[in-house]
Each structure stands twice: as C-alpha cells, then as structure tokens.
Enzyme design. Structure first.
Site, PDB file in Angstrom:
ATOM      1  N   TYR A  61       0.599  -1.132   0.027  1.00  0.00           N
ATOM      2  CA  TYR A  61       0.105  -0.046  -0.156  1.00  0.00           C
ATOM      3  C   TYR A  61       0.937   1.454  -0.049  1.00  0.00           C
ATOM      4  CZ  TYR A  61      -3.808  -3.025   1.617  1.00  0.00           C
ATOM      5  OH  TYR A  61      -4.825  -3.972   1.353  1.00  0.00           O
ATOM      6  N   SER A 213     -13.136  -4.558   0.807  1.00  0.00           N
ATOM      7  CA  SER A 213     -13.946  -3.831  -0.007  1.00  0.00           C
ATOM      8  C   SER A 213     -15.447  -4.128   0.207  1.00  0.00           C
ATOM      9  CB  SER A 213     -13.523  -3.883  -1.547  1.00  0.00           C
ATOM     10  OG  SER A 213     -14.074  -2.724  -2.188  1.00  0.00           O
TER      11      SER A 213
END
Length: 344
Positions: A61, A213
C-alpha cells in the site's frame, strides 16, 4: 462494538476492521485515497473510540507509506490492545526476488514491515495473493520461522481459490506448522462467488473471514445510482469488476429502499449476518465517511429484509452444486448449507 473469535484461534476481533489502503496515496493508490498522517491519526482515533481493535495494512500500500503512517499514528496506542494485520506477496521493487512467497521474500518483507510499523510483532500476517511458483512447503516453513521468532502471531491467506486454501491447510497439518486461522476475501451482495467454495471451506475448516472492499468500492454504499461512477472509478481504480451492471443497480435499488428506514449501510449489516464472517475491512477517505460505516456494526436486519436482499443478489447454482441439491441434500452438512440453492 461486537467482537468475534477469529476462526479456531482464541483471538477476538471487532466486527469492523480499519483498512488503510487510503493512507499515503502514492502511485496507483492515489485513486483510492490520500490520507496524510494528520487525517490518518484522526481516523484511527475515531475507530479506537468506537471499539475497533484491528487495523489492516500491507507492504504494497503506497509502497510501504501506509505502514509508516500506521506506525506513526498508533504510537503508544498499541498498549490499548490494538491489533495489526499486514501482508506480503505483491511486487515491491524491480529485482527478481521483489515479489512472491519465497522464504527470502517473506522474511525480508516481514522485517521491513515491522520497522515501518514501529512494532516488535504483527498480530495477523497474510499471504496477500497466490504464488504458483514457490512450493507451499517453503512458504509455510517461512511462516513457521516467523512465528517461532515471535515476529508474527497468526497467519492467514488472501485471494486464494478453494483448492489452494485446502492444499496449504493440508501441508500445515501434515508438517505440524502454523495453520491459516483466517482468509481475507472479496465478498459483497454484488459478488457472492465466495459462497461456492471459500465460505464453505471456512465453515468446515474453522477459518475466520475478513472481507475486503465490502461496499464494492463504494458502489453499495447507497450514495451512487446508475450512470454515476464512484470516486474510485473516476480516479481509474478498476476493482472490483462489475460484470452485470443492471444486476448491480437492481441490488442498489433494494439497498436504498431498506436504507431509507435504517439510515446506515445495509450492505455491511447483510455481510455481518453471513456464515464464518468475522470482520469487515472498511476504509475511509475522511472521518465523516468512516462514521457512516461504523453505524452498521449495531444494525440487525429483519428476516424479511435479509430475504429481499438474498433474492435480488442470489448467485446462479453452478455444477456440481445443482446436482448435489437434486440428489444429496438429505445428507448436507453445515458447510454445504452456506450456498443458497433455493431457486432449484
């Protein structure tokens, strides 16, 4: 905040996990979010105040910047029983060993993550993606080394198929080495493929499920309608793929209708009622967005509301599941009952 036992471990995790893919915002991750240290600190504090005890990040990330921000923002808050999950597998450089699940890559990346996170131990360490080149025996032995050294406490996998999960569990069991206690998977009202194999495996093998998600990149938040792309899509972020847009918006229509009376994210509440689901990894671009998602932790849907959502989102019953439904349903066990076969 509710806390659930993560699989067959003794670890308790909050039903909502803070995802930090929005921290940093460098490279392609800028399409997801650009929270700097100040904003991230406020988001983390809001989560801790709400009872969230797990923060999820990854070495990839923003090329490690997310981990650095988490480490700085947490500071002494680790003393308050805040758990950290991180991951390794994705490419993080141009070298031949800068990706994969080799012993070299895993141990090196774990040690780098520990430094960025300013901690001695990572509570849950995920294999971020399948590696079909490295023997699983090597990967699991490397995890065993990291556990023995006290650098990680629990191990999990992410984005594996059913046979890959079962092969890894078999090797762990036969070698008496650390076993996955959890999977982190994509699973939403719009994308219910996990019900074919991954959720039944979790029920049968005692794996906790973290869902990444869970709002499908915002598409299931109730804020978007037909012909109104989300901020992520406008920024060029392609996950998750939507293969049937008409079906998506039929699901959104029902979500919005139920949400009028509820006022919170109904899609999250639906997921928290599914088998084996331990926690939902929620991200936020700002505090206001985060607070909307936090409210879902206390929402319980009625049976009628769940049935309406099930009906509009039910996946097709593929082979061999339709054949089993016709010939073997009198001997189904708990794992077999995860898949909704009511349309046969």
């Amino acid at each position: 905040m509710e806390y659930r036992t993560l699989g067959r471990s003794g670890l308790k995790v909050s039903t909502l996990t803070l995802g930090t893919m929005t921290f940093g915002g460098t490279g392609p991750f800028a399409a997801v979010g650009k929270s700097d240290l100040s904003e991230a600190s406020r988001i983390i504090d809001t989560c801790i105040d709400a009872g969230i005890n797990l923060i999820d990040t990854a070495n990839v990330y923003s090329n490690g910047l997310s981990e650095e921000i988490v480490g700085e923002a947490l500071g002494g808050k680790r003393k308050n029983d805040v758990l950290i999950a991180s991951k390794a597998r994705m490419r993080i450089g141009n070298g031949p060993n800068d990706e994969g699940l080799s012993r070299h890559h895993l141990i090196r990346e774990c040690e780098r993550s520990l430094k960025r996170l300013k901690t001695d131990v990572i509570d849950i360490y995920f294999l971020h993606e399948w590696d079909g080149v490295t023997p699983l025996e090597e990967t699991i032995a490397a995890l065993d080394t990291l556990v023995s050294q006290g650098k990680i406490r629990y191990v999990g996998c992410s984005n594996y198929s059913g046979w890959q999960v079962m092969k890894a569990l078999s090797i762990s069991d036969s070698h008496h080495q650390p076993r996955f206690v959890t999977q982190q998977i994509h699973y939403t009202l719009e994308a219910r493929e996990a019900e074919y194999e991954l959720l039944p495996i979790s029920v049968d093998q005692g794996l906790g499920v973290l869902v990444w998600s869970p709002l499908a990149g915002g598409l299931l938040s109730g804020k978007y309608r037909r012909d109104s792309p989300t901020a992520r899509q406008l920024g060029g972020w392609s996950e998750p793929p939507i293969r049937d847009e008409d079906r998506l918006w039929r699901i959104v229509d029902v979500l919005v209708e139920i949400g009028k009376a509820r006022g919170v994210s109904v899609a999250l509440a639906w997921l928290l009622g599914r088998p084996a689901v331990s926690s939902l990894v929620i991200g936020a671009r700002n505090e206001a967005q985060l607070k909307d998602n936090l409210a879902a932790a206390s929402l319980t849907l009625s049976l009628d509301e769940r049935l309406r959502l099930d009906d509009v989102s039910r996946p097709p019953v593929l082979y061999p599941y339709w054949h089993q439904q016709l010939t073997a349903k009198n001997r189904f066990g708990p794992a077999d009952l995860v898949l909704d076969r009511s349309d046969i």
